[in-house]
Design a protein around this motif. Structure first.
Motif, PDB file in Angstrom:
ATOM      1  N   LEU A   7      52.510  13.125  -9.653  1.00  0.00           N
ATOM      2  CA  LEU A   7      53.303  13.617 -10.787  1.00  0.00           C
ATOM      3  C   LEU A   7      54.710  13.019 -10.749  1.00  0.00           C
ATOM      4  O   LEU A   7      55.247  12.599 -11.781  1.00  0.00           O
ATOM      5  CB  LEU A   7      53.368  15.144 -10.750  1.00  0.00           C
ATOM      6  CG  LEU A   7      54.155  15.842 -11.856  1.00  0.00           C
ATOM      7  CD1 LEU A   7      53.602  15.486 -13.239  1.00  0.00           C
ATOM      8  CD2 LEU A   7      54.141  17.355 -11.652  1.00  0.00           C
ATOM      9  N   ALA A   8      55.299  12.947  -9.562  1.00  0.00           N
ATOM     10  CA  ALA A   8      56.649  12.389  -9.415  1.00  0.00           C
ATOM     11  C   ALA A   8      56.693  10.903  -9.750  1.00  0.00           C
ATOM     12  O   ALA A   8      57.746  10.389 -10.162  1.00  0.00           O
ATOM     13  CB  ALA A   8      57.157  12.626  -7.993  1.00  0.00           C
ATOM     14  N   SER A  48      47.438  22.757 -15.760  1.00  0.00           N
ATOM     15  CA  SER A  48      46.486  21.790 -15.206  1.00  0.00           C
ATOM     16  C   SER A  48      46.744  20.357 -15.659  1.00  0.00           C
ATOM     17  O   SER A  48      46.224  19.418 -15.052  1.00  0.00           O
ATOM     18  CB  SER A  48      45.049  22.196 -15.549  1.00  0.00           C
ATOM     19  OG  SER A  48      44.813  22.118 -16.938  1.00  0.00           O
ATOM     20  N   ASN A  49      47.565  20.164 -16.698  1.00  0.00           N
ATOM     21  CA  ASN A  49      47.916  18.802 -17.109  1.00  0.00           C
ATOM     22  C   ASN A  49      48.678  18.064 -16.016  1.00  0.00           C
ATOM     23  O   ASN A  49      48.660  16.833 -15.962  1.00  0.00           O
ATOM     24  CB  ASN A  49      48.760  18.824 -18.387  1.00  0.00           C
ATOM     25  CG  ASN A  49      47.953  19.196 -19.609  1.00  0.00           C
ATOM     26  OD1 ASN A  49      46.737  19.015 -19.647  1.00  0.00           O
ATOM     27  ND2 ASN A  49      48.618  19.733 -20.614  1.00  0.00           N
ATOM     28  N   THR A  50      49.363  18.815 -15.152  1.00  0.00           N
ATOM     29  CA  THR A  50      50.130  18.189 -14.077  1.00  0.00           C
ATOM     30  C   THR A  50      49.268  17.858 -12.862  1.00  0.00           C
ATOM     31  O   THR A  50      49.756  17.280 -11.893  1.00  0.00           O
ATOM     32  CB  THR A  50      51.287  19.109 -13.625  1.00  0.00           C
ATOM     33  OG1 THR A  50      50.742  20.347 -13.152  1.00  0.00           O
ATOM     34  CG2 THR A  50      52.244  19.383 -14.773  1.00  0.00           C
ATOM     35  N   GLU A  51      47.983  18.200 -12.905  1.00  0.00           N
ATOM     36  CA  GLU A  51      47.090  18.032 -11.756  1.00  0.00           C
ATOM     37  C   GLU A  51      45.891  17.128 -12.051  1.00  0.00           C
ATOM     38  O   GLU A  51      45.466  16.336 -11.203  1.00  0.00           O
ATOM     39  CB  GLU A  51      46.570  19.408 -11.310  1.00  0.00           C
ATOM     40  CG  GLU A  51      47.663  20.409 -10.995  1.00  0.00           C
ATOM     41  CD  GLU A  51      47.226  21.860 -11.097  1.00  0.00           C
ATOM     42  OE1 GLU A  51      47.919  22.710 -10.506  1.00  0.00           O
ATOM     43  OE2 GLU A  51      46.205  22.154 -11.756  1.00  0.00           O
ATOM     44  N   ARG A  52      45.357  17.245 -13.264  1.00  0.00           N
ATOM     45  CA  ARG A  52      44.066  16.627 -13.579  1.00  0.00           C
ATOM     46  C   ARG A  52      44.092  15.103 -13.462  1.00  0.00           C
ATOM     47  O   ARG A  52      43.119  14.480 -13.008  1.00  0.00           O
ATOM     48  CB  ARG A  52      43.630  17.056 -14.982  1.00  0.00           C
ATOM     49  CG  ARG A  52      42.208  16.622 -15.349  1.00  0.00           C
ATOM     50  CD  ARG A  52      41.757  17.249 -16.646  1.00  0.00           C
ATOM     51  NE  ARG A  52      41.536  18.685 -16.470  1.00  0.00           N
ATOM     52  CZ  ARG A  52      42.389  19.623 -16.854  1.00  0.00           C
ATOM     53  NH1 ARG A  52      43.532  19.288 -17.438  1.00  0.00           N
ATOM     54  NH2 ARG A  52      42.130  20.893 -16.642  1.00  0.00           N
ATOM     55  N   GLY A  53      45.181  14.478 -13.869  1.00  0.00           N
ATOM     56  CA  GLY A  53      45.255  13.016 -13.818  1.00  0.00           C
ATOM     57  C   GLY A  53      45.094  12.479 -12.408  1.00  0.00           C
ATOM     58  O   GLY A  53      44.460  11.435 -12.196  1.00  0.00           O
TER      59      GLY A  53
END
Length: 396
Positions: A148-149, A358-363
């Motif tokens: 994410l970062a 979950s948008n911050t995790e799924r990718g």
């Protein structure tokens, strides 16, 4: 629609939701192809040690079919819902890696009266193993939070809360100086099987042939008296120093990330970068201004966001409210925060960028992790991602 048509559609939906298991899956017992579940779990735990998880979390192997169980196909999902489980059954998956644990609060029974219990019962009936990494992958170097970062561009990062290696906590170090001859005797004594199992770490430093040899041994508090007695039985005139060790932070591992950009950048540019990285059309933004962004004119809002310069960003995947409290940064980047946490942040001069949980995790799961697991499991296990997993919220 007629009643017959309605009942027919309902039966079709149920078949789709919980189709009967293919008989091909029964070849699992033969052990041909695939990888033994126990070996898969060992590899997963080596990739992301469960010791990295938060104390409150429930990670690791949550559902284990009876042995033998071979994994030929593993499905990755962010959340294990009924549609995702039905998809896994249809796809003949032998194992599901569900980022969020489907078993969190203790279960007192397994019935069909609740969705959570029904999912677990159905997985067991279909011999599907379930593994959950959750906060292990949040803390992991190169894991969810680092992914994410990476949307921020060039920056330095460090954990907001470093992970402490508790293997050194409640451990003790014995330090002494011996001659070269004495050191060889000491090493032979320590290499005895019953003594060796007491030692966590052994270190020898030879400064020069003319000087004594520095010897260090690390062991638990309960083992130290035995080691000390062994030492004094053989070197009773030698002084030793005993030090209690404390837990040490593990480099680049822990909860959240504090990021410092190479140079200040416009908030608007960061917003665009995050949208592209997460592949989502919209985000929610709050920033300190004389009026809330929601009631400003479009042109004024756009100008304010473009002129706002950001250099430090605190990043937390999923829900960041509790971890971000008290962290001083120009911007918080996370999935969700409570209304009052957002108000408190902007009152302290920190902008807030929310992307939904979950948008911050799924990718990370569907891209980087999928590649990592394919390599980790030596292409013996086919790695697939769920097509029925998605964030439950959308903007309309």
């Amino acid at each position: 629609m007629t009643r017959c048509g309605y009942l027919g559609s309902l039966r079709l939906f149920k078949k789709l939701l919980y189709p009967k298991r293919s008989y091909r899956h029964l070849s699992n017992f033969a052990g041909v192809n695939g990888m033994d579940l126990r070996e898969v779990v060992l590899k997963l735990e080596k990739f992301g040690p469960t010791s990295l998880a938060e104390k409150w979390d429930n990670v690791g192997l949550l559902v284990e079919p009876s042995q033998p169980h071979y994994v030929k196909r593993l499905m990755i999902t962010n959340d294990l819902t009924e549609p995702v489980l039905a998809e896994a059954i249809t796809q003949n998956a032998d194992m599901i890696l569900s980022y969020h644990p489907p078993i969190f609060a203790p279960l007192k029974r397994l019935t069909s009266s609740s969705i959570k219990e029904k999912i677990i019962v159905t997985a067991i009936e279909n011999r599907i193993a379930i593994y959950s990494p959750h906060t292990v992958y949040d803390s992991l170097e190169g894991g969810v939070t680092d992914w994410l970062a990476s949307s921020l561009g060039e920056c330095t990062t460090k954990p907001i809360v470093p992970f402490l290696d508790e293997c050194t906590d409640n451990a003790y170090k014995l330090e002494t100086y011996l001659s070269d001859h004495e050191q060889r005797i000491w090493s032979e004594l320590l290499n005895r099987p019953k003594v060796l199992e007491l030692i966590q770490r052994k270190y020898v430093s030879i400064i020069s042939p003319e000087h004594p040899v520095k010897c260090e041994i690390t062991c638990s508090r309960s083992a130290m008296p035995q080691i000390l007695n062994l030492y004094h039985e053989n070197f009773d005139d030698k002084n030793v120093q005993i030090t209690k060790l404390s837990a040490k932070p593990v480099l680049a591992t822990g909860s959240g990330r504090f990021c410092r950009l190479a140079e200040p950048i416009s908030l608007q540019i960061l917003v665009d970068q995050v949208k592209k990285h997460l592949n989502i059309p919209s985000l929610r933004l709050a920033t300190d201004s004389y009026k809330p962004l929601s009631i400003l004119e479009d042109s004024e809002r756009q100008e304010l966001i473009a002129k706002k310069m950001i250099q430090t960003v605190a990043v937390v995947a999923g829900s960041g409210g509790s971890l971000l409290k008290g962290v001083r940064a120009d911007l918080y980047l996370t999935g969700e925060m409570s209304h009052h946490d957002v108000l408190a942040a902007i009152a302290n001069g920190t902008s807030v960028l929310l992307c939904d949980h979950s948008n911050t995790e799924r990718g990370y799961l569907f891209n980087r992790l999928k590649c990592d697991l394919s390599s980790l499991l030596s292409s013996t296990v086919e790695i697939i991602t769920s097509e029925f997993d998605g964030d439950p919220l959308t903007v309309i």
